[in-house]
Design an enzyme around this catalytic site. Structure first.
Site, PDB file in Angstrom:
ATOM      1  N   HIS A  83      -5.608   0.674   2.695  1.00 39.82           N
ATOM      2  CA  HIS A  83      -6.013  -0.582   3.332  1.00 39.82           C
ATOM      3  C   HIS A  83      -4.824  -1.326   3.928  1.00 39.82           C
ATOM      4  O   HIS A  83      -4.992  -2.135   4.846  1.00 39.82           O
ATOM      5  CB  HIS A  83      -6.830  -1.462   2.377  1.00 39.82           C
ATOM      6  CG  HIS A  83      -6.064  -2.155   1.304  1.00 39.82           C
ATOM      7  ND1 HIS A  83      -5.999  -1.695  -0.001  1.00 39.82           N
ATOM      8  CD2 HIS A  83      -5.350  -3.304   1.314  1.00 39.82           C
ATOM      9  CE1 HIS A  83      -5.293  -2.531  -0.736  1.00 39.82           C
ATOM     10  NE2 HIS A  83      -4.881  -3.516   0.037  1.00 39.82           N
ATOM     11  N   ASP A 219      -6.884   5.040  -2.570  1.00 45.23           N
ATOM     12  CA  ASP A 219      -6.406   4.015  -1.634  1.00 45.23           C
ATOM     13  C   ASP A 219      -4.913   4.201  -1.346  1.00 45.23           C
ATOM     14  O   ASP A 219      -4.072   3.467  -1.857  1.00 45.23           O
ATOM     15  CB  ASP A 219      -6.680   2.629  -2.209  1.00 45.23           C
ATOM     16  CG  ASP A 219      -6.535   1.525  -1.176  1.00 45.23           C
ATOM     17  OD1 ASP A 219      -6.002   1.795  -0.092  1.00 45.23           O
ATOM     18  OD2 ASP A 219      -6.953   0.388  -1.462  1.00 45.23           O
ATOM     19  N   SER A 645      -0.572  -5.168  -3.119  1.00 44.28           N
ATOM     20  CA  SER A 645      -1.217  -3.958  -2.608  1.00 44.28           C
ATOM     21  C   SER A 645      -0.142  -2.987  -2.132  1.00 44.28           C
ATOM     22  O   SER A 645       0.728  -3.344  -1.332  1.00 44.28           O
ATOM     23  CB  SER A 645      -2.145  -4.302  -1.442  1.00 44.28           C
ATOM     24  OG  SER A 645      -3.262  -5.012  -1.882  1.00 44.28           O
TER      25      SER A 645
END
Length: 720
Positions: A83, A219, A645
């Site tokens: 992402h 991810d 992240s």
């Protein structure tokens, strides 16, 4: 300021009995190292942060200013979240070569794809410059005068602190203005896409599973940093060569188990751990409900069109994901704040602080802080609500309004700075809009506009609305603007902005889209913004004194960590499951079996690639499986937030074991209040990353770059 420096280093359970923590890596000696060692860490503080020798910090760059990444090979191979690289993957995707749908893997360096504007920033040195920044900041000065002096001192420190010519100095504030740190950084500007799994792996579960455990998402994406021949930052060039890092992370194949030590190293965005209870109540009851309602409406419309049209799905994939991410986070955050009784806990903490103020005879300095918080938060609430509606409607969720607002700013620039500044900004705007309009859909945006403008007219306090909104018909307004405004097409916007400043402004003032935005913006900047800024300045000054009181009056072993501010931090914990409700317990590790249990053929969130199904059926996991199963994700007690992240999850010996990408639904309130019973961060098991790269993508060229180890067994490098 010495008292603060001592407290920063000593830091365990204060008036605010908070666990977790996001720690400055240059200040780990003392309590932090002791605690990490007790949790099982085998490293020293200098293994984590060292100015003179290679250390973990040298493998952890800030990815594109918003996420974290890590270097995992001697050739500058970079790992971050899928992402985090989503925009870059999307920018290279077409209907013919849909890398979001099918993935992308460069089998050699010549195939790696450049990404103009994408950066990787390394921290070279961190230095406390509090005394320099607060020099001559006298308490007799007004708040505005204090801020002006602080800004002057910051500019002086940035200008005169030593650095190399290709480096940059940055000063950041900590503890609400009670501490200042200088960061010397290097920013690499040639970052190329190397590999990404299909979205059915990298985004598996999509918005349904976002912020949720159990999770089964691969991810991750891979990039490579390129440098000039001297290994220094350079703009993209075919002559550039792979970056040679000071340090890169070895990768452990031993996996994780309950109670294993985990260190997450990265660039957490923003937190507000020390807000007073009245502020938390405002978030729960006013601010988050407004944000959620606006995005509810926008997302429902976008989702409808994305499901019906593959082209719109590509156009809106990145935009939808960006909007949905915090929409769901705010929902979970509100539930978590209520469930943990964060406001009630903070009220009890405030009572203890008040007792300590009275006990230490500090009433003159601190007794008025909490009553003033009550006063100012009550006054700011309607302005804060109107501000959220303006930001969410005009700047974040309706593309036509955002573009029109950028031209509104052009008009302001001409009036305040003249023709040359107008021309420069206009040219930059047109260049950026050309790419943006490739992903613009008039029908989708018109429907979003209609829904959100109706909410705006209904829910913004009436005293802040433009006169034209008093009897607004959202449907006819949308029809008029999207049929007659130039902002629905790039070419018509380009024509609109062609000419000298006065000609452009004359044309803008006849455009219905510009007219509406001008009415909204004029009303906002006249009726909302000045008072909001005034009250917010008062609240910020109070918050600084409140923080000062906590630092001064908490016990010497108080666990008071600075709020996140997008600077490099260390957070440590353990692999642990959790119990979110009565009779419910979640294990800390998920496996490929869970992917197959969720599998829905053809579903855009839960479809599974055919090859992954085959690998599962044959149990062809290579050296990455464990006991006949393929680990996918795991959770830990690390205190993380947005910006973490892509952060590496590092084991006790400094090896990479996972990739941070999310938090659990029940613990998303940790930006305001960390509850050790509920707060868990979610990580991709690095063995799943390797399995996808090796077995699924057959990109053994990338595996061969890495250093794979078995630290729990014999510390030998694994043969590839």
């Amino acid at each position: 300021m010495k008292i603060f420096k001592t407290l920063f280093i000593l830091v365990s359970f204060p008036l605010f009995a908070q666990q977790g923590g996001m720690w400055i890596p240059s200040l780990l000696e003392g309590m932090n190292v002791t605690e990490m060692t007790n949790l099982g860490m085998k490293m020293t503080a200098k293994d984590i942060y060292d100015v003179n020798n290679a250390s973990l910090k040298d493998a952890i760059p800030h990815f594109n200013g918003g996420c974290t990444s890590e270097v995992i090979s001697p050739n500058g191979l970079l790992l971050t979240n899928h992402h985090c690289g989503y925009g870059q993957i999307q920018s290279h995707s077409t209907l013919e070569h849909d890398y979001l749908e099918n993935g992308f893997w460069a089998k050699n360096m010549k195939d790696e794809l450049p990404n103009p504007g994408t950066t990787a920033t390394f921290i070279i040195k961190i230095e406390d410059v509090t005394s320099k920044i607060l020099a001559n900041v006298d308490q007799s000065l007004s708040e505005a005068e204090k801020q002006k002096k602080i800004e002057e001192n910051m500019a002086e420190v940035v200008k005169n602190s030593p650095k190399e010519t290709w480096q940059e100095n940055r000063v950041r504030t900590f503890y609400e203005g009670n501490q200042y740190m200088l960061f010397v950084v290097e920013t690499y500007k040639d970052v190329r896409l190397v590999g990404a799994p299909p979205s059915s792996i990298g985004k598996f579960g999509s918005d349904t599973d976002n912020w949720v455990w159990p999770r089964h998402t691969g991810d991750f994406s891979m990039f490579r940093i390129y440098a000039d021949k001297n290994n220094r930052p350079a703009e993209y060039s075919e002559e550039n060569v792979p970056y040679k890092p000071k340090h890169y992370l070895p990768i452990s194949l031993d996996g994780v188990a309950e109670d294993d030590f985990t260190l997450v190293f990265g660039f957490p965005g923003t937190t507000d751990e020390y807000l007073p209870s009245v502020a938390i109540e405002q978030v729960i009851n006013t601010i988050n409900p407004a944000r959620i309602a606006i995005r509810d409406a926008a997302l429902a419309i976008q989702d409808k069109y994305m499901r019906a049209d593959p082209q719109i799905k590509i156009q809106y994939a990145s935009k939808y994901a960006r909007i949905a991410n915090y929409w769901k986070k705010w929902r979970g955050e509100t539930l978590g704040l209520k469930k943990s009784d964060a406001a009630g806990i903070k009220k009890r903490q405030e009572n203890k602080l008040t007792s300590e103020i009275n006990k230490k005879g500090k009433q003159q300095e601190y007794a008025n802080i909490l009553p003033q918080f009550e006063k100012f938060y009550s006054e700011i609430e309607p302005y804060a609500l109107a501000r959220e509606y303006f930001l969410e409607t005009v700047l974040r969720n309706v593309e036509l309004l955002r573009t029109a607002y950028q031209t509104y700013q052009l008009k302001q620039i001409f009036e305040n700075r003249g023709e040359q500044s107008f021309n420069d900004r206009r040219d930059n705007l047109l260049a950026s809009l050309e790419n943006q309009y490739k992903d613009f859909n008039k029908q989708v945006d018109s429907e979003v506009f209609e829904a959100l403008i109706a909410l705006y007219a209904k829910n913004v306090p009436q005293q802040f609305l433009p006169n034209s909104f008093k009897n607004l018909n959202a449907e006819s307004t949308a029809s008029n603007i999207y049929e007659n405004s130039a902002f629905v097409k790039y070419n018509s916007v380009k024509n609109l902005l062609t000419g000298n400043a006065e000609e452009v402004i004359s044309k803008l003032e006849k455009d219905p889209g510009f007219i509406l935005v001008k009415e909204m913006a004029d009303s906002y900047f006249e009726k909302v913004d000045p008072k909001y800024d005034e009250l917010n300045t008062n609240i910020s000054a109070l918050q600084r004194n409140y923080m000062k009181a906590l630092l001064e009056l908490s016990p010497k072993d108080a666990r008071i960590f600075p709020n996140a501010n997008s600077t490099l931090r260390v957070t440590y914990g353990k692999v642990n499951g959790y119990s979110p409700a009565d009779a419910v317990y979640y294990e800390p590790v998920t496996h490929l079996e869970g992917v197959m249990e969720k599998y829905v053929p053809g579903d855009y969130e839960f479809d599974v690639p055919k090859k992954l199904i085959e690998l599962y059926n044959t149990k062809d996991y290579g050296p990455y499986g464990e006991n006949g199963k393929m680990p996918v994700n795991f959770i830990g007690t690390n205190h993380t937030t947005g910006g973490n992240s892509g952060s590496p999850a590092i084991d006790a010996n400094g090896n990479l074991i996972g990739l941070n990408f999310d938090r659990v639904w029940e613990g998303t309130m940790s930006d305001y209040y960390y509850d050790p019973a509920l707060s868990r961060n979610i990580m991709v098991d690095i063995r799943y990353v390797l399995f996808i790269v090796d077995k699924y993508a057959d990109a053994k060229n990338l595996i061969n770059e890495m250093t794979l180890v078995h630290p729990k067994k014999d510390k030998r490098k694994i043969k590839k």
